[in-house]
Enzyme design. Structure first.
Site, PDB file in Angstrom:
ATOM      1  N   CYS A  31       0.869  -1.182   0.000  1.00  0.00           N
ATOM      2  CA  CYS A  31       0.000   0.000   0.000  1.00  0.00           C
ATOM      3  C   CYS A  31       0.908   1.234   0.000  1.00  0.00           C
ATOM      4  O   CYS A  31       2.136   1.116   0.130  1.00  0.00           O
ATOM      5  CB  CYS A  31      -0.881  -0.002   1.239  1.00  0.00           C
ATOM      6  SG  CYS A  31       0.115   0.047   2.735  1.00  0.00           S
ATOM      7  N   HIS A  56       5.502  -5.634   8.516  1.00  0.00           N
ATOM      8  CA  HIS A  56       5.331  -7.029   8.940  1.00  0.00           C
ATOM      9  C   HIS A  56       5.571  -7.973   7.774  1.00  0.00           C
ATOM     10  O   HIS A  56       4.644  -8.596   7.265  1.00  0.00           O
ATOM     11  CB  HIS A  56       3.931  -7.228   9.537  1.00  0.00           C
ATOM     12  CG  HIS A  56       3.866  -6.836  10.980  1.00  0.00           C
ATOM     13  ND1 HIS A  56       2.703  -6.497  11.613  1.00  0.00           N
ATOM     14  CD2 HIS A  56       4.835  -6.749  11.916  1.00  0.00           C
ATOM     15  CE1 HIS A  56       2.966  -6.204  12.876  1.00  0.00           C
ATOM     16  NE2 HIS A  56       4.252  -6.346  13.088  1.00  0.00           N
ATOM     17  N   CYS A  66       3.368   5.587   8.798  1.00  0.00           N
ATOM     18  CA  CYS A  66       2.424   5.904   7.719  1.00  0.00           C
ATOM     19  C   CYS A  66       1.665   7.185   8.080  1.00  0.00           C
ATOM     20  O   CYS A  66       1.182   7.324   9.209  1.00  0.00           O
ATOM     21  CB  CYS A  66       1.441   4.758   7.521  1.00  0.00           C
ATOM     22  SG  CYS A  66       0.168   5.192   6.327  1.00  0.00           S
ATOM     23  N   HIS A 114      -1.384  -4.766  19.221  1.00  0.00           N
ATOM     24  CA  HIS A 114      -0.758  -4.339  17.964  1.00  0.00           C
ATOM     25  C   HIS A 114       0.060  -3.056  18.196  1.00  0.00           C
ATOM     26  O   HIS A 114      -0.415  -2.128  18.855  1.00  0.00           O
ATOM     27  CB  HIS A 114      -1.837  -4.092  16.907  1.00  0.00           C
ATOM     28  CG  HIS A 114      -1.291  -4.018  15.521  1.00  0.00           C
ATOM     29  ND1 HIS A 114      -0.642  -2.906  15.051  1.00  0.00           N
ATOM     30  CD2 HIS A 114      -1.257  -4.928  14.518  1.00  0.00           C
ATOM     31  CE1 HIS A 114      -0.249  -3.128  13.802  1.00  0.00           C
ATOM     32  NE2 HIS A 114      -0.617  -4.356  13.459  1.00  0.00           N
ATOM     33  N   GLU A 156       0.672  -0.545  16.352  1.00  0.00           N
ATOM     34  CA  GLU A 156      -0.002   0.696  15.918  1.00  0.00           C
ATOM     35  C   GLU A 156      -0.934   1.201  17.026  1.00  0.00           C
ATOM     36  O   GLU A 156      -0.974   2.396  17.332  1.00  0.00           O
ATOM     37  CB  GLU A 156      -0.810   0.427  14.644  1.00  0.00           C
ATOM     38  CG  GLU A 156      -1.585   1.650  14.183  1.00  0.00           C
ATOM     39  CD  GLU A 156      -2.582   1.345  13.066  1.00  0.00           C
ATOM     40  OE1 GLU A 156      -2.273   0.550  12.166  1.00  0.00           O
ATOM     41  OE2 GLU A 156      -3.687   1.930  13.107  1.00  0.00           O
ATOM     42  N   THR A 213      -6.147   1.424  11.864  1.00  0.00           N
ATOM     43  CA  THR A 213      -6.379   1.618  10.427  1.00  0.00           C
ATOM     44  C   THR A 213      -6.865   0.369   9.691  1.00  0.00           C
ATOM     45  O   THR A 213      -7.478   0.485   8.640  1.00  0.00           O
ATOM     46  CB  THR A 213      -5.079   2.107   9.741  1.00  0.00           C
ATOM     47  OG1 THR A 213      -4.027   1.205  10.093  1.00  0.00           O
ATOM     48  CG2 THR A 213      -4.722   3.508  10.154  1.00  0.00           C
ATOM     49  N   CYS A 248      -8.233   2.781   7.128  1.00  0.00           N
ATOM     50  CA  CYS A 248      -7.551   3.076   5.869  1.00  0.00           C
ATOM     51  C   CYS A 248      -8.313   2.450   4.701  1.00  0.00           C
ATOM     52  O   CYS A 248      -8.638   1.262   4.735  1.00  0.00           O
ATOM     53  CB  CYS A 248      -6.136   2.515   5.954  1.00  0.00           C
ATOM     54  SG  CYS A 248      -5.276   2.615   4.408  1.00  0.00           S
ATOM     55  N   SER A 289       1.394 -10.499   9.996  1.00  0.00           N
ATOM     56  CA  SER A 289       0.751  -9.288   9.465  1.00  0.00           C
ATOM     57  C   SER A 289      -0.754  -9.350   9.712  1.00  0.00           C
ATOM     58  O   SER A 289      -1.437 -10.272   9.253  1.00  0.00           O
ATOM     59  CB  SER A 289       1.055  -9.181   7.964  1.00  0.00           C
ATOM     60  OG  SER A 289       0.025  -8.484   7.304  1.00  0.00           O
ATOM     61  N   ASN A 321      -3.199  -7.458   8.593  1.00  0.00           N
ATOM     62  CA  ASN A 321      -4.112  -7.318   7.450  1.00  0.00           C
ATOM     63  C   ASN A 321      -4.064  -8.536   6.539  1.00  0.00           C
ATOM     64  O   ASN A 321      -5.064  -8.887   5.913  1.00  0.00           O
ATOM     65  CB  ASN A 321      -3.881  -5.983   6.717  1.00  0.00           C
ATOM     66  CG  ASN A 321      -2.643  -5.977   5.872  1.00  0.00           C
ATOM     67  OD1 ASN A 321      -2.665  -6.367   4.722  1.00  0.00           O
ATOM     68  ND2 ASN A 321      -1.521  -5.537   6.443  1.00  0.00           N
TER      69      ASN A 321
HETATM   70  S1  SF4 Z   1      -2.626   2.860   7.128  1.00  0.00           S
HETATM   71 FE1  SF4 Z   1      -1.597   0.926   6.896  1.00  0.00          FE
HETATM   72  S2  SF4 Z   1      -2.634  -0.019   5.143  1.00  0.00           S
HETATM   73 FE2  SF4 Z   1      -3.143   2.154   5.077  1.00  0.00          FE
HETATM   74  S3  SF4 Z   1      -1.627   3.088   3.728  1.00  0.00           S
HETATM   75 FE3  SF4 Z   1      -0.868   3.244   5.833  1.00  0.00          FE
HETATM   76  S4  SF4 Z   1       0.423   1.453   6.140  1.00  0.00           S
HETATM   77 FE4  SF4 Z   1      -0.877   1.090   4.364  1.00  0.00          FE
END
Ligand code: SF4
Length: 276
Positions: free
Chosen positions: A12, A41, A94, A122, A124, A158, A186, A214, A216
């Site tokens: 992404c 990941h 990100c 997680h 994040e 996200t 996201c 990972s 996702n």
């Molecule tokens: S939030 Fe996560 S999935 Fe979305 S663009 Fe950023 S890294 Fe990629």
């Protein structure tokens, strides 16, 4: 045998940015550089970075270094401490994760009780939580709510599903006098899930490619399995077994946000090779 690749499979925007930044550091910089925690990941990408001199460490080194912050971000205190200790930071968090951190901070400053919808283990979510003030909680569904105050604010990991956010909002909306929601899900994740679902409905076998660590990618594998299609979650082509594709005429491939193109290409090559 037909091999179909899901639209939007693989890197992404945020992961591509982080990986590009990190490879650039490996090429351009003379100071030692380390990634604080896996930059993304995906074990194969981490290994490749290691070969180019970017080690992945779990604590900040003592010697003067460049510290690369991973896509998932880090906790606020840690960020401050790294800056204070004189290291240079290359921040590959990100921008969408940064936004979730900033919204959590804003809600806390405006005296909202912050709820973070996500997985408390997680990285994040740990990072977002550190910006959300002392009265914040992480919840993984609409059913495990803490005692709610008058003003509640929501931010979201996200990679969460819109349905989970909708369920949470509808559970809370009648219980508080003020509710502020920042939908930080996201689009890239939602889009990949949607395209993967379409694909899983028209093939006999799904290969979901990406790190076993990972979130996702694991979510994609769960989705495919829940649709009843035979599904294998793999990291590399070497895991594919000939017996998987016996009698199969349509294979779908999808990949998590941290899966590089070269791994997807390897998988297509192997399928062509063993499937004829
Ligand atoms: S939030 Fe996560 S999935 Fe979305 S663009 Fe950023 S890294 Fe990629």
């Amino acid at each position: 045998m037909e091999i179909l690749l899901v639209k939007n499979a693989g890197f992404c925007f945020g992961v591509k940015r982080a990986v590009d930044l990190t490879f650039k550091v490996a090429e351009d910089e003379s100071l030692p550089a380390v990634a604080l925690g896996p930059i993304i990941h995906n074990p194969q990408v981490i290994e490749e970075l290691g070969k180019r001199g970017i080690a992945t460490v779990d604590k900040v080194p003592d010697n003067n270094s460049i510290i690369i912050i991973r896509t998932h971000g880090i906790e606020q205190n840690l960020y401050g401490n790294i800056l204070k200790s004189g290291h240079r930071i290359i921040d590959a968090t990100c921008p969408f994760v940064k936004k979730a951190q900033q919204y959590a901070k804003l809600l806390s400053e405006e005296d909202y009780q912050v709820l973070i919808l996500g997985d408390s283990n997680h990285p994040e979510v740990k990072g977002i939580l550190s910006y959300a003030g002392g009265n914040a909680s992480v919840i993984n569904s609409s059913s495990n709510l803490p005692i709610l105050g008058r003003k509640v604010g929501i931010v979201v990991q996200t990679t969460q599903l819109q349905e989970a956010l909708k369920a949470l909002i509808s559970n809370i909306v009648g219980k508080v006098s003020e509710l502020k929601v920042f939908n930080t899900i996201c689009n890239s994740t939602a889009l990949r899930l949607k395209e993967t679902e379409k694909m899983a409905r028209k093939v006999n076998l799904m290969l979901v490619v990406g790190g076993k660590n990972s979130a996702n990618t694991t979510q994609l594998a769960h989705l495919c399995k829940s649709l009843g299609v035979t599904t294998y979650h793999i990291e590399t082509a070497s895991e594919i077994k000939k017996s998987w594709i016996r009698g199969i005429n349509k294979i779908g491939i999808t990949a998590g946000a941290s899966t590089p193109d070269w791994i997807i290409e390897d998988i297509k090559d192997k399928l062509r090779h063993i499937g004829g």
